[in-house]
Motif scaffolding. Structure first.
Motif, mmCIF file in Angstrom:
data_model
loop_
_atom_site.group_PDB
_atom_site.id
_atom_site.type_symbol
_atom_site.label_atom_id
_atom_site.label_comp_id
_atom_site.label_asym_id
_atom_site.label_seq_id
_atom_site.Cartn_x
_atom_site.Cartn_y
_atom_site.Cartn_z
ATOM 1 N N THR A 174 0.828 -1.206 0.000
ATOM 2 C CA THR A 174 0.000 0.000 0.000
ATOM 3 C C THR A 174 0.864 1.258 0.000
ATOM 4 O O THR A 174 0.598 2.219 -0.740
ATOM 5 N N THR A 175 1.915 1.255 0.810
ATOM 6 C CA THR A 175 2.812 2.412 0.871
ATOM 7 C C THR A 175 3.528 2.611 -0.459
ATOM 8 O O THR A 175 3.634 3.742 -0.950
ATOM 9 N N VAL A 176 3.999 1.528 -1.045
ATOM 10 C CA VAL A 176 4.670 1.633 -2.340
ATOM 11 C C VAL A 176 3.714 2.181 -3.393
ATOM 12 O O VAL A 176 4.071 3.047 -4.196
ATOM 13 N N SER A 177 2.484 1.696 -3.370
ATOM 14 C CA SER A 177 1.486 2.167 -4.331
ATOM 15 C C SER A 177 1.216 3.660 -4.162
ATOM 16 O O SER A 177 1.076 4.390 -5.149
ATOM 17 N N ARG A 178 1.164 4.124 -2.912
ATOM 18 C CA ARG A 178 0.923 5.558 -2.667
ATOM 19 C C ARG A 178 2.090 6.405 -3.167
ATOM 20 O O ARG A 178 1.896 7.461 -3.767
ATOM 21 N N ILE A 179 3.338 5.939 -2.923
ATOM 22 C CA ILE A 179 4.502 6.675 -3.415
ATOM 23 C C ILE A 179 4.515 6.679 -4.940
ATOM 24 O O ILE A 179 4.808 7.698 -5.579
ATOM 25 N N PHE A 180 4.175 5.543 -5.531
ATOM 26 C CA PHE A 180 4.089 5.413 -6.984
ATOM 27 C C PHE A 180 3.096 6.435 -7.538
ATOM 28 O O PHE A 180 3.398 7.174 -8.491
ATOM 29 N N SER A 181 1.917 6.514 -6.929
ATOM 30 C CA SER A 181 0.896 7.453 -7.389
ATOM 31 C C SER A 181 1.355 8.901 -7.231
ATOM 32 O O SER A 181 1.163 9.736 -8.131
ATOM 33 N N ALA A 182 1.972 9.216 -6.088
ATOM 34 C CA ALA A 182 2.459 10.583 -5.850
ATOM 35 C C ALA A 182 3.568 10.943 -6.837
ATOM 36 O O ALA A 182 3.658 12.085 -7.320
ATOM 37 N N TYR A 183 4.411 9.974 -7.166
ATOM 38 C CA TYR A 183 5.487 10.189 -8.140
ATOM 39 C C TYR A 183 4.915 10.521 -9.515
ATOM 40 O O TYR A 183 5.376 11.455 -10.191
ATOM 41 N N GLU A 184 3.895 9.792 -9.929
ATOM 42 C CA GLU A 184 3.274 10.047 -11.224
ATOM 43 C C GLU A 184 2.610 11.428 -11.239
ATOM 44 O O GLU A 184 2.698 12.161 -12.244
ATOM 45 N N ASP A 185 1.958 11.812 -10.132
ATOM 46 C CA ASP A 185 1.329 13.134 -10.047
ATOM 47 C C ASP A 185 2.374 14.241 -10.121
ATOM 48 O O ASP A 185 2.159 15.281 -10.771
ATOM 49 N N LEU A 186 3.508 14.031 -9.465
ATOM 50 C CA LEU A 186 4.567 15.036 -9.443
ATOM 51 C C LEU A 186 5.135 15.245 -10.836
ATOM 52 O O LEU A 186 5.376 16.388 -11.264
ATOM 53 N N LYS A 187 5.317 14.179 -11.581
ATOM 54 C CA LYS A 187 5.796 14.302 -12.962
ATOM 55 C C LYS A 187 4.807 15.064 -13.824
ATOM 56 O O LYS A 187 5.192 15.910 -14.644
ATOM 57 N N LEU A 188 3.547 14.759 -13.634
ATOM 58 C CA LEU A 188 2.508 15.426 -14.416
ATOM 59 C C LEU A 188 2.487 16.927 -14.121
ATOM 60 O O LEU A 188 2.395 17.754 -15.038
#
Length: 702
Positions: A174-188
């Motif tokens: 779950t934590t990895v998934s949240r970091i993954f999602s935040a990383y994608e948002d930051l790139k966008l």
């Protein structure tokens, strides 16, 4: 020369199987190529033969491989074979070129900037979520995100697909998934894309816009994919879109060299090729032109042992039958197996063996020390430095980014505009002399030596190109163009010095002598390989290491991590099948004389009597900070003699004797060959070759 003769010349020198590859120009073709069997030669000659016979138009062929170096080497070979217009690129490079061209019409605007490294963005994403991370955790999360993206998983889909995978940095999914999602948002938010996005975006454009897909398919009609066992689901999807409904595809690979499963690579695409493409032709390359029969036997035995386990398994197995290599080289020495007391002793023994190979004339650049994890390199760096042997770390600073290399390119460009084209290698030497190049390696270590090694590599490349392409055909302008092309592809020339590299980074390379070190349980296989599939991958990784060796192969392990530590380590289970029959573990330990010397107590300084801790101190017999006991004139006389020998033999001075050995000689002042032979660093070969000369110098300076 007529066209027919030119076509025939391309096929000259190929064995029957390679010729079958080169002359099969249409339809799906699967080449199962074992290590050292000449697969690159076969596929480049296939492309060149297709171009020469008119079956292929050079601009309509795309050859894809996995590293920029391999792509650059393929382009060089194709150019030498008369097929200069063929595109040879990595998956990412080919996709990025298409993305840059089609982005404005498919998406609009300018292509977002490319992120070279994810670490900073992932660290920021973790901070926003109040997740504590360190450098190692960020690295592990980055690798997990890359796996998810090449597996075409979104952050939400990741959690379901990652069940059963080891948790990166101890984080739950779950934590990895949240970091993954935040990383994608930051790139966008910042209008950025990463390397996986290059492939994903290209796939998206080709799937959504049939007009663009048709344009790409009209451009490229024939595809060759090297290292096909390493293709990820995302790369396979892109390849499918490039092909469309066509079957003009040649793939080359070896399931036994699948070592990147943790990145999403899968050999399943290679193994199922004939199921997907009915009627596909299959050619097996098994003649090993790289290694001696002794090395080939070790490689075959390692895989055969696993195949026997699979045959006995009642639960089934995913292990695929390996190719059995057939050695084509002359016989060589048997592989060496050595058990050492600790990591430092293992490094010292490894470097001692390397010194012996250097004495025999093996070039330092043709020797490699390979290990499972990068953290193992430090002991070998120290041991090589103490012995005065140059080395290069694979995976360090990129060659063409070094300051002296950039300065050299500037100087050579300027010279190419004003100088003639006579004797290009000598011109290169003259130009680089202004930057510090000399015909003999400097005695210094560190930055001075590294700079010289870089410049010497450029000189060596000039010599190689003059030999391969002909001295008359090579101009300084062509040499500079070659350097610029290599710089763009990061295709570095060979640097003198022993190579230190992880087993993963050694893929695709080869040396005359390979030392596989740290082969103990917990390192090989690695401790976190806790499933049969993971252990199988570790076995394949060792197979890749073994098949890097042309002639000399040494395998070693230690029973404890540090001197005096508990001897709790065991040799790798993979070695059980490789040891000669009828011999036990004790037969592979270090020579008895060394063990006896160790049991008598630690080696102490002859001046202050403290224990000597480093290989350099033990070699000269005293602590580095204790006062020297030699006459300066004697030491300088020995150095002058060594320099003359090095120049005469055209080898680096340390190949004759290292500085530490000269200090030992000057301080011991031996009076006979027996006394000289007792000193560290002087084996029987050096004693016979240089003994009388050294004793003469000692006598002259008495």
């Amino acid at each position: 020369m007529t066209g027919v003769l030119l076509e025939d010349s391309i096929l000259e020198g190929l064995d029957d199987e390679q010729r079958a590859v080169a002359t099969t120009l249409s339809g799906p073709l699967c080449v199962l190529a074992g290590a050292g069997t000449g697969k690159t030669r076969a596929i480049t000659h296939r492309i060149a033969y297709g171009v020469r016979t008119g079956v292929y138009k050079p601009q309509q062929v795309l050859a894809v491989t996995f590293t920029a170096r391999a792509a650059a080497e393929m382009r060089t070979r194709l150019r030498d074979l008369g097929a200069a217009g063929v595109q040879a690129r990595t998956f990412h490079a080919a996709a990025l070129r298409q993305l840059q061209y089609f982005w404005p019409q498919a998406v609009g605007g300018t292509l977002p900037a490319l992120v070279d490294h994810k670490a900073q963005l992932i660290a920021e994403s973790a901070r926003r979520l109040r997740v504590t991370t360190d450098r190692a955790a960020i690295r592990d999360v980055a690798a997990e995100i890359e796996w998810a993206k090449v597996s075409m998983l979104t952050p939400d889909a990741y959690m379901g697909a990652a069940v059963g995978r080891s948790e990166p940095a101890g984080m739950d999914l779950t934590t990895v998934s949240r970091i993954f999602s935040a990383y994608e948002d930051l790139k966008l938010d910042r209008n950025l894309i990463d390397f996986e996005d290059v492939l994903l975006s290209t796939v998206g454009i080709l799937e959504d816009d049939e007009r663009i897909a048709a344009t790409v398919r009209a451009q490229y009609r024939h595809f060759v994919v090297d290292e096909y066992q390493d293709v990820s689901p995302l790369q396979q999807r892109l390849l499918d879109l490039w092909l469309g409904e066509r079957r003009e595809l040649c793939v080359v690979g070896d399931a036994s060299q699948t070592i990147y499963s943790f990145t999403g690579a899968s050999s399943r695409h290679l193994l199922d090729f004939t199921k997907r493409y009915e009627g596909a032709q299959v050619v097996r390359l098994v003649r090993d032109y790289r290694s001696t029969p002794q090395v080939v036997k070790a490689a075959n035995t390692l895989l055969a042992a696993r195949s026997k386990e699979a045959d006995r398994s009642t639960a089934g197995t995913t292990w695929s039958a390996p190719l059995e290599l057939v050695a084509q080289q002359q016989a060589g020495p048997e592989p060496a197996f050595t058990e050492c007391s600790d990591d430092e002793a293992e490094a010292t023994e490894c470097v001692r063996r390397i010194g012996a190979l250097l004495d025999q004339g093996v070039k330092a650049s043709e020797i490699a020390i390979l290990y499972r994890t990068n953290g193992q390199s430090e002991a070998y760096e120290q041991a090589l430095a103490s012995a005065g042997i140059g080395y290069q770390l694979r995976g360090g600073e990129r060659f063409f980014q070094r300051r002296e290399v950039r300065d050299a390119l500037l100087q050579l460009r300027a010279a190419a505009r004003t100088q003639g084209d006579e004797d290009v290698p000598q011109q290169v030497r003259d130009v680089l002399a202004s930057l510090g190049y000399t015909s003999v390696a400097p005695q210094n270590s560190g930055a001075v030596r590294e700079k010289w090694e870089s410049l010497a590599a450029l000189v060596g490349l000039a010599d190689e190109l003059a030999r391969v392409r002909g001295a008359e055909a090579l101009t300084l302008q062509l040499f500079v163009a070659e350097l610029e092309e290599r710089a763009a592809a990061q295709h570095a020339p060979t640097v003198q010095g022993v190579t230190l590299a992880s087993l993963h980074s050694a893929k695709g390379l080869e040396w005359d002598a390979v030392f596989l070190v740290g082969l103990s349980e917990g390192l090989m296989p690695i401790s976190f390989a806790d499933t049969q599939e993971a252990v199988d991958e570790e076995r394949r990784l060792l197979y890749v290491g073994i098949t890097r060796a042309r002639r000399h192969l040494a395998m070693s392990w230690s029973t404890s991590r540090s001197p005096g530590g508990r001897a709790s380590r065991k040799p790798s289970r993979f070695l059980d099948a490789l040891r000669p029959a009828g011999t036990g573990q004790a037969a592979f330990r270090q020579p008895r004389a060394k063990a006896a010397r160790k049991s008598a107590g630690p080696v102490t300084c002859r001046v202050c009597k403290r224990p000597l801790l480093t290989g350099s101190e033990r070699k000269i017999g005293r602590c580095n900070d204790c006062p020297v006991s030699y006459e300066e004139e004697t030491f300088e006389a020995l150095r002058a003699w060594r320099l003359g020998e090095a120049r005469e033999k055209d080898v680096p001075a340390f190949v004759i004797f290292t500085d530490a050995t000269l200090v030992s000689i000057a301080e011991a002042r031996p009076e006979s060959l027996d006394q000289l032979g007792e000193l560290a660093g002087i084996g029987s070969a050096k004693l016979e070759r240089y003994g009388e000369a050294v004793l003469g110098i000692i006598g002259d300076n008495a």
